[in-house]
Write a protein that holds these residues in place. Structure first.
Motif, PDB file in Angstrom:
ATOM      1  N   ALA A   9      -7.738  -6.546   9.613  1.00 41.66           N
ATOM      2  CA  ALA A   9      -8.783  -5.523   9.626  1.00 41.66           C
ATOM      3  C   ALA A   9      -8.230  -4.273   8.960  1.00 41.66           C
ATOM      4  CB  ALA A   9      -9.210  -5.218  11.065  1.00 41.66           C
ATOM      5  N   ASP A  10      -9.027  -3.680   8.084  1.00 43.46           N
ATOM      6  CA  ASP A  10      -8.599  -2.458   7.405  1.00 43.46           C
ATOM      7  C   ASP A  10      -8.734  -1.268   8.345  1.00 43.46           C
ATOM      8  OD1 ASP A  10      -7.973  -3.614   4.937  1.00 43.46           O
ATOM      9  OD2 ASP A  10     -10.079  -3.623   4.343  1.00 43.46           O
ATOM     10  N   VAL A  11      -7.641  -0.530   8.491  1.00 44.50           N
ATOM     11  CA  VAL A  11      -7.633   0.660   9.344  1.00 44.50           C
ATOM     12  C   VAL A  11      -7.148   1.830   8.497  1.00 44.50           C
ATOM     13  CG1 VAL A  11      -6.621   1.737  11.387  1.00 44.50           C
ATOM     14  CG2 VAL A  11      -7.193  -0.685  11.419  1.00 44.50           C
ATOM     15  N   ALA A  12      -7.969   2.852   8.417  1.00 42.29           N
ATOM     16  CA  ALA A  12      -7.603   4.061   7.670  1.00 42.29           C
ATOM     17  C   ALA A  12      -7.006   5.073   8.639  1.00 42.29           C
ATOM     18  CB  ALA A  12      -8.825   4.642   6.978  1.00 42.29           C
ATOM     19  N   LEU A  13      -5.846   5.591   8.285  1.00 46.28           N
ATOM     20  CA  LEU A  13      -5.187   6.605   9.100  1.00 46.28           C
ATOM     21  C   LEU A  13      -5.011   7.873   8.276  1.00 46.28           C
ATOM     22  CD1 LEU A  13      -2.329   4.548  10.783  1.00 46.28           C
ATOM     23  CD2 LEU A  13      -4.463   5.263  11.815  1.00 46.28           C
ATOM     24  N   ASP A  14      -5.336   8.995   8.851  1.00 47.26           N
ATOM     25  CA  ASP A  14      -5.092  10.305   8.250  1.00 47.26           C
ATOM     26  C   ASP A  14      -4.614  11.179   9.397  1.00 47.26           C
ATOM     27  OD1 ASP A  14      -4.957  12.411   6.460  1.00 47.26           O
ATOM     28  OD2 ASP A  14      -7.054  12.972   6.758  1.00 47.26           O
ATOM     29  N   ILE A  15      -3.309  11.396   9.461  1.00 47.74           N
ATOM     30  CA  ILE A  15      -2.720  12.018  10.638  1.00 47.74           C
ATOM     31  C   ILE A  15      -1.978  13.309  10.298  1.00 47.74           C
ATOM     32  CG2 ILE A  15      -2.487   9.890  11.942  1.00 47.74           C
ATOM     33  CD1 ILE A  15       0.449   9.830  11.006  1.00 47.74           C
ATOM     34  N   PRO A  16      -2.006  14.248  11.218  1.00 44.71           N
ATOM     35  CA  PRO A  16      -1.220  15.467  11.010  1.00 44.71           C
ATOM     36  C   PRO A  16       0.239  15.244  11.399  1.00 44.71           C
ATOM     37  CG  PRO A  16      -2.450  15.643  13.040  1.00 44.71           C
ATOM     38  CD  PRO A  16      -2.849  14.329  12.400  1.00 44.71           C
ATOM     39  N   ALA A  74      -0.107  12.683   6.662  1.00 41.18           N
ATOM     40  CA  ALA A  74       0.182  11.364   6.110  1.00 41.18           C
ATOM     41  C   ALA A  74      -1.096  10.545   6.212  1.00 41.18           C
ATOM     42  CB  ALA A  74       1.307  10.675   6.872  1.00 41.18           C
ATOM     43  N   SER A  75      -1.404   9.812   5.169  1.00 42.06           N
ATOM     44  CA  SER A  75      -2.600   8.969   5.202  1.00 42.06           C
ATOM     45  C   SER A  75      -2.310   7.631   4.534  1.00 42.06           C
ATOM     46  CB  SER A  75      -3.790   9.668   4.536  1.00 42.06           C
ATOM     47  OG  SER A  75      -3.477  10.055   3.232  1.00 42.06           O
ATOM     48  N   ALA A  76      -2.918   6.596   5.109  1.00 37.12           N
ATOM     49  CA  ALA A  76      -2.692   5.233   4.607  1.00 37.12           C
ATOM     50  C   ALA A  76      -3.833   4.330   5.042  1.00 37.12           C
ATOM     51  CB  ALA A  76      -1.380   4.687   5.141  1.00 37.12           C
ATOM     52  N   HIS A  77      -3.980   3.215   4.345  1.00 41.48           N
ATOM     53  CA  HIS A  77      -4.906   2.144   4.733  1.00 41.48           C
ATOM     54  C   HIS A  77      -4.042   0.946   5.089  1.00 41.48           C
ATOM     55  CE1 HIS A  77      -8.736   3.999   3.647  1.00 41.48           C
ATOM     56  NE2 HIS A  77      -8.031   4.605   2.706  1.00 41.48           N
ATOM     57  N   LEU A  78      -4.053   0.572   6.367  1.00 43.39           N
ATOM     58  CA  LEU A  78      -3.223  -0.527   6.848  1.00 43.39           C
ATOM     59  C   LEU A  78      -4.086  -1.731   7.203  1.00 43.39           C
ATOM     60  CD1 LEU A  78      -0.879   1.480   9.231  1.00 43.39           C
ATOM     61  CD2 LEU A  78      -0.496   0.887   6.841  1.00 43.39           C
ATOM     62  N   THR A  89       0.858  -1.168   0.000  1.00 46.13           N
ATOM     63  CA  THR A  89       0.000   0.000   0.000  1.00 46.13           C
ATOM     64  C   THR A  89       0.898   1.222   0.000  1.00 46.13           C
ATOM     65  OG1 THR A  89      -1.897   1.063   1.073  1.00 46.13           O
ATOM     66  CG2 THR A  89      -0.202   0.176   2.519  1.00 46.13           C
ATOM     67  N   ASP A  90       0.353   2.303  -0.426  1.00 46.58           N
ATOM     68  CA  ASP A  90       1.115   3.542  -0.444  1.00 46.58           C
ATOM     69  C   ASP A  90       0.657   4.437   0.694  1.00 46.58           C
ATOM     70  OD1 ASP A  90       2.596   2.871  -2.689  1.00 46.58           O
ATOM     71  OD2 ASP A  90       1.112   3.695  -4.069  1.00 46.58           O
ATOM     72  N   VAL A  91       1.595   5.179   1.222  1.00 43.62           N
ATOM     73  CA  VAL A  91       1.303   6.178   2.250  1.00 43.62           C
ATOM     74  C   VAL A  91       1.418   7.537   1.568  1.00 43.62           C
ATOM     75  CG1 VAL A  91       2.012   7.123   4.472  1.00 43.62           C
ATOM     76  CG2 VAL A  91       2.265   4.670   4.027  1.00 43.62           C
ATOM     77  N   ALA A  92       0.320   8.252   1.505  1.00 39.10           N
ATOM     78  CA  ALA A  92       0.321   9.577   0.896  1.00 39.10           C
ATOM     79  C   ALA A  92       0.867  10.576   1.918  1.00 39.10           C
ATOM     80  CB  ALA A  92      -1.084   9.972   0.476  1.00 39.10           C
ATOM     81  N   VAL A  93       1.822  11.383   1.484  1.00 37.25           N
ATOM     82  CA  VAL A  93       2.493  12.309   2.394  1.00 37.25           C
ATOM     83  C   VAL A  93       2.522  13.706   1.791  1.00 37.25           C
ATOM     84  CG1 VAL A  93       4.653  12.813   3.611  1.00 37.25           C
ATOM     85  CG2 VAL A  93       3.953  10.446   3.267  1.00 37.25           C
ATOM     86  N   LEU A 144       3.094   7.445  12.032  1.00 37.28           N
ATOM     87  CA  LEU A 144       2.095   6.397  11.817  1.00 37.28           C
ATOM     88  C   LEU A 144       1.991   5.473  13.024  1.00 37.28           C
ATOM     89  CD1 LEU A 144       2.684   5.422   8.083  1.00 37.28           C
ATOM     90  CD2 LEU A 144       0.666   6.535   9.041  1.00 37.28           C
ATOM     91  N   LEU A 145       3.125   5.093  13.590  1.00 42.36           N
ATOM     92  CA  LEU A 145       3.111   4.220  14.769  1.00 42.36           C
ATOM     93  C   LEU A 145       2.418   4.879  15.955  1.00 42.36           C
ATOM     94  CD1 LEU A 145       6.660   2.624  14.580  1.00 42.36           C
ATOM     95  CD2 LEU A 145       4.466   1.468  14.255  1.00 42.36           C
ATOM     96  N   LEU A 146       2.660   6.172  16.131  1.00 40.49           N
ATOM     97  CA  LEU A 146       2.029   6.883  17.234  1.00 40.49           C
ATOM     98  C   LEU A 146       0.518   7.030  17.047  1.00 40.49           C
ATOM     99  CD1 LEU A 146       4.696   9.652  17.863  1.00 40.49           C
ATOM    100  CD2 LEU A 146       4.108   7.757  19.377  1.00 40.49           C
ATOM    101  N   ALA A 147       0.056   6.996  15.802  1.00 44.95           N
ATOM    102  CA  ALA A 147      -1.360   7.179  15.521  1.00 44.95           C
ATOM    103  C   ALA A 147      -2.154   5.882  15.480  1.00 44.95           C
ATOM    104  CB  ALA A 147      -1.517   7.916  14.194  1.00 44.95           C
ATOM    105  N   LEU A 148      -1.482   4.737  15.611  1.00 46.90           N
ATOM    106  CA  LEU A 148      -2.197   3.462  15.555  1.00 46.90           C
ATOM    107  C   LEU A 148      -3.208   3.373  16.695  1.00 46.90           C
ATOM    108  CD1 LEU A 148       0.655   0.919  14.753  1.00 46.90           C
ATOM    109  CD2 LEU A 148      -1.088   1.796  13.202  1.00 46.90           C
TER     110      LEU A 148
END
Length: 184
Positions: free
Chosen positions: A82-89, A67-71, A45-49, A128-132
């Motif tokens: 499980a699909d987890v969507a992240l969109d973090i500042p 940064a945003s990604a689907h992990l 998957t790609d992480v948009a930055v 990303l790790l901090l936003a999980l």
């Protein structure tokens, strides 16, 4: 200066701030080894930055972006993906050493660089790790049904009346009672 495409591994953060650089691009999950390690499946998957660099009035380098990604993370109930969507500042001040990090205002997060270069891949990996999420639960009906059945079969300890709860220290009181007889 604005760049679109892949995000470079390292950047001279002072130069980027002087140029008021804006970076927009993608990182492959494989470029973020610590985030990839917590994923259930090796999926590409790609992480948009998006990241912007600028200087404040004291010539400190400010880094802001998203940064945003689907992990695919493990469900805490069934351990399936499980699909987890992240969109973090992303928001902080780049600093060269611990001394400079100590002088960063409380509203900002220090981003420790290696001399004058900032590792952008490690920075995105950290954010990303901090936003999980703390717990991940999937939306599959089979997982939900199994969880409900298990909950009905064995009542959690909170639902057991106080008179029926086992005292985990009961064995210690028995030892204490046996010990006091020997000292008499």
């Amino acid at each position: 200066m604005s760049k679109t495409g892949t995000i470079p591994r390292r950047i001279d953060y002072r130069r980027a701030a002087f140029d008021r650089a804006d970076l927009t691009g993608v990182l492959a999950l494989s470029a973020l080894p610590r985030t990839q390690a917590v994923c259930v499946e090796a999926h590409e998957t790609d992480v948009a930055v998006e990241m912007g660099f600028e200087e404040d009035a004291q010539r400190r380098v400010i880094v802001e972006g998203r940064a945003s990604a689907h992990l695919k993370l493990p469900c805490q109930r069934c351990l399936e993906a499980a699909d987890v969507a992240l969109d973090i500042p992303i928001r902080g001040m780049a600093v060269a050493d611990d001394t400079a990090a100590a002088s960063v205002p409380r509203d900002w997060e220090p981003m420790l660089a290696d001399g004058q270069t900032l590792d952008l891949h490690a920075l995105v990996d950290d954010e990303l790790l901090l936003a999980l999420p703390i717990t991940v639960r999937c939306d599959r009906q089979s997982c939900q049904t199994a969880y409900e059945q298990n909950k009905e079969q064995g009542a959690p300890i909170e639902d057991v009346p106080d008179s029926e709860k086992r005292n985990p220290f009961a064995a210690l009181s028995a030892l204490k009672a046996g010990n006091s007889n020997e000292t008499d």
